[in-house]
Design a protein around this motif. Structure first.
Motif, mmCIF file in Angstrom:
data_model
loop_
_atom_site.group_PDB
_atom_site.id
_atom_site.type_symbol
_atom_site.label_atom_id
_atom_site.label_comp_id
_atom_site.label_asym_id
_atom_site.label_seq_id
_atom_site.Cartn_x
_atom_site.Cartn_y
_atom_site.Cartn_z
ATOM 1 N N ARG A 130 -48.593 -29.465 -53.861
ATOM 2 C CA ARG A 130 -50.043 -29.620 -53.706
ATOM 3 C C ARG A 130 -50.545 -30.584 -54.772
ATOM 4 N NH1 ARG A 130 -54.293 -25.995 -56.557
ATOM 5 N NH2 ARG A 130 -53.738 -27.615 -58.040
ATOM 6 N N CYS A 149 -51.086 -38.316 -51.014
ATOM 7 C CA CYS A 149 -49.748 -37.796 -51.275
ATOM 8 C C CYS A 149 -48.950 -38.772 -52.135
ATOM 9 C CB CYS A 149 -49.007 -37.570 -49.961
ATOM 10 S SG CYS A 149 -49.681 -36.235 -48.958
ATOM 11 N N LEU A 155 -48.757 -35.884 -45.385
ATOM 12 C CA LEU A 155 -49.743 -34.796 -45.483
ATOM 13 C C LEU A 155 -49.506 -33.766 -44.392
ATOM 14 C CD1 LEU A 155 -52.664 -34.227 -46.967
ATOM 15 C CD2 LEU A 155 -53.528 -34.853 -44.706
ATOM 16 N N THR A 156 -49.326 -32.491 -44.794
ATOM 17 C CA THR A 156 -49.224 -31.410 -43.806
ATOM 18 C C THR A 156 -50.505 -30.605 -43.709
ATOM 19 O OG1 THR A 156 -48.404 -29.698 -45.321
ATOM 20 C CG2 THR A 156 -46.774 -31.189 -44.348
ATOM 21 N N THR A 158 -54.614 -29.428 -45.910
ATOM 22 C CA THR A 158 -55.754 -29.890 -46.687
ATOM 23 C C THR A 158 -56.466 -28.729 -47.382
ATOM 24 O OG1 THR A 158 -57.099 -29.666 -44.696
ATOM 25 C CG2 THR A 158 -56.176 -31.856 -45.138
ATOM 26 N N PRO A 176 -58.368 -36.046 -42.728
ATOM 27 C CA PRO A 176 -57.041 -36.616 -42.966
ATOM 28 C C PRO A 176 -56.981 -38.029 -42.373
ATOM 29 C CG PRO A 176 -56.932 -34.539 -41.727
ATOM 30 C CD PRO A 176 -58.342 -34.984 -41.722
ATOM 31 N N THR A 185 -51.270 -39.270 -44.700
ATOM 32 C CA THR A 185 -50.755 -39.268 -46.070
ATOM 33 C C THR A 185 -51.839 -38.946 -47.096
ATOM 34 O OG1 THR A 185 -51.143 -41.662 -46.230
ATOM 35 C CG2 THR A 185 -48.937 -40.949 -45.550
ATOM 36 N N SER A 186 -53.082 -38.719 -46.651
ATOM 37 C CA SER A 186 -54.169 -38.412 -47.589
ATOM 38 C C SER A 186 -55.286 -37.677 -46.873
ATOM 39 C CB SER A 186 -54.727 -39.698 -48.212
ATOM 40 O OG SER A 186 -55.388 -40.496 -47.246
ATOM 41 N N VAL A 187 -56.203 -37.088 -47.662
ATOM 42 C CA VAL A 187 -57.396 -36.444 -47.114
ATOM 43 C C VAL A 187 -58.605 -36.863 -47.936
ATOM 44 C CG1 VAL A 187 -57.003 -34.332 -48.477
ATOM 45 C CG2 VAL A 187 -58.479 -34.258 -46.452
ATOM 46 N N ALA A 207 -54.480 -32.090 -51.305
ATOM 47 C CA ALA A 207 -53.552 -32.535 -50.261
ATOM 48 C C ALA A 207 -52.260 -31.745 -50.391
ATOM 49 C CB ALA A 207 -53.275 -34.024 -50.389
ATOM 50 N N CYS A 209 -48.525 -31.776 -49.391
ATOM 51 C CA CYS A 209 -47.656 -32.896 -49.044
ATOM 52 C C CYS A 209 -46.192 -32.465 -49.014
ATOM 53 C CB CYS A 209 -47.810 -34.023 -50.066
ATOM 54 S SG CYS A 209 -49.531 -34.567 -50.306
ATOM 55 N N ARG A 218 -51.649 -37.246 -36.506
ATOM 56 C CA ARG A 218 -52.991 -36.655 -36.602
ATOM 57 C C ARG A 218 -53.717 -36.867 -35.284
ATOM 58 N NH1 ARG A 218 -58.070 -39.628 -38.901
ATOM 59 N NH2 ARG A 218 -57.863 -40.319 -36.735
#
Length: 300
Positions: A130, A149, A155-156, A158, A176, A185-187, A207, A209, A218
């Motif tokens: 995280r 990430c 990214l899995t 949030t 995301p 890969t980010s939020v 995030a 990750c 997504r």
């Protein structure tokens, strides 16, 4: 798809010929596709139901599982309460295993209400961590911050946290990146003050990750755009995929709408495959607005 080898019987002469064949002639069954997140389930816990100003609860993954995504639901408040914290535990070198949800009344509210936390959990996932990023701290009306990430991770799931406003700000964007053919890969977390306040405050984006996962994408779904008081929209993973995490976005309301439901489906023995977003106007608002639900999905 697993190939099935046909069973045959050979006579003595055929057996001798078979032994003379080279190894290149041997047919090997294809391996089945690996599940990206085996053991995926949704765990739920709910706070006490009463008329207190503040409610909190923590959903913890079963022993041996890790947290890939989060969710929440406000029960009974219909726009009169806001989630201040959706905070996964863990850290830059520690896999998360639980999520804490904290909510405050936005205005004085006499009714009874509660908050539910949802934890999306799986068997250990390679490289799961995280990471977080925090905005500036001041009295401005709006905050935006992105947690990305580490290089090479995806990214899995949030999370977010609002610090210093205790019910006076709402998360408008919880988005995301990525797309229908691109792994997130980010939020990004964007938050507005619900009412004018002179308080100094900030926002933190979390995030969750992991190392790259098969089929991670997504998906998004948009509600109608109008001036009605409520929006509800569900983003569903494509066939053959499961939900590891989610996000949302409210457009056009700029702090006048509250996401009341951020609810993954599934259960204690069922992998989630969709996420439902429900949003209410926090105060009467004449403008048109809409909500977007984001689903982060990987190969089942």
């Amino acid at each position: 798809m697993r190939q099935q080898k046909e069973s045959r019987r050979f006579g003595a002469r055929a057996a001798v010929l078979l032994l003379g064949l080279t190894a290149a002639a041997v047919v090997v069954p294809a391996s089945p596709a690996s599940a990206a997140v085996p053991g995926l389930v949704r765990v739920t816990t709910t706070s006490a139901t009463n008329s207190n100003d503040f409610h909190t609860t923590t959903a913890t993954c079963p022993a041996g599982k890790v947290l890939t995504g989060t969710g929440y639901e406000l029960n009974g408040a219909t726009g009169e309460a806001v989630v201040d914290d959706l905070r996964p535990n863990g850290g830059p070198a520690v896999a998360p295993t639980a999520v804490t949800v904290t909510a405050y009344e936005a205005d004085a509210y006499a009714g009874s209400w509660s908050v539910t936390a949802y934890a999306i959990c799986a068997n250990p996932v390679a490289g799961l961590v995280r990471v977080s990023a925090t905005s500036v701290n001041n009295s401005n009306d709006f905050r935006s911050i992105t947690a990305a990430c580490p290089a090479g991770k995806v990214l899995t799931g949030t999370g977010y946290e609002l610090n210093g406003v205790t019910g006076e700000a709402v998360v408008d964007d919880f988005r995301p990146n990525g797309g229908a053919a691109a792994a997130p890969t980010s939020v990004n977390v964007g938050a507005y003050e619900a009412d004018v306040t002179g308080l100094n405050w900030d926002a933190t984006a979390f995030a969750i990750c992991a190392n790259p996962l098969p089929g991670l994408v997504r998906i998004s779904a948009l509600s109608a755009s109008n001036s009605a008081d409520f929006r509800g929209i569900t983003a569903t993973c494509p066939a053959g995929k499961v939900l590891t995490g989610a996000g949302y976005e409210v457009d056009g309301a700029t702090g006048e709408a509250v996401v009341d439901d951020f609810r993954p489906n599934g259960g204690a023995a069922t992998a989630p495959t969709s996420d439902t977003v429900g949003a209410y106007e926090e105060d009467a608002f004449a403008g048109n607005w809409f909500a977007t639900s984001y689903a982060v999905c990987a190969t089942a």
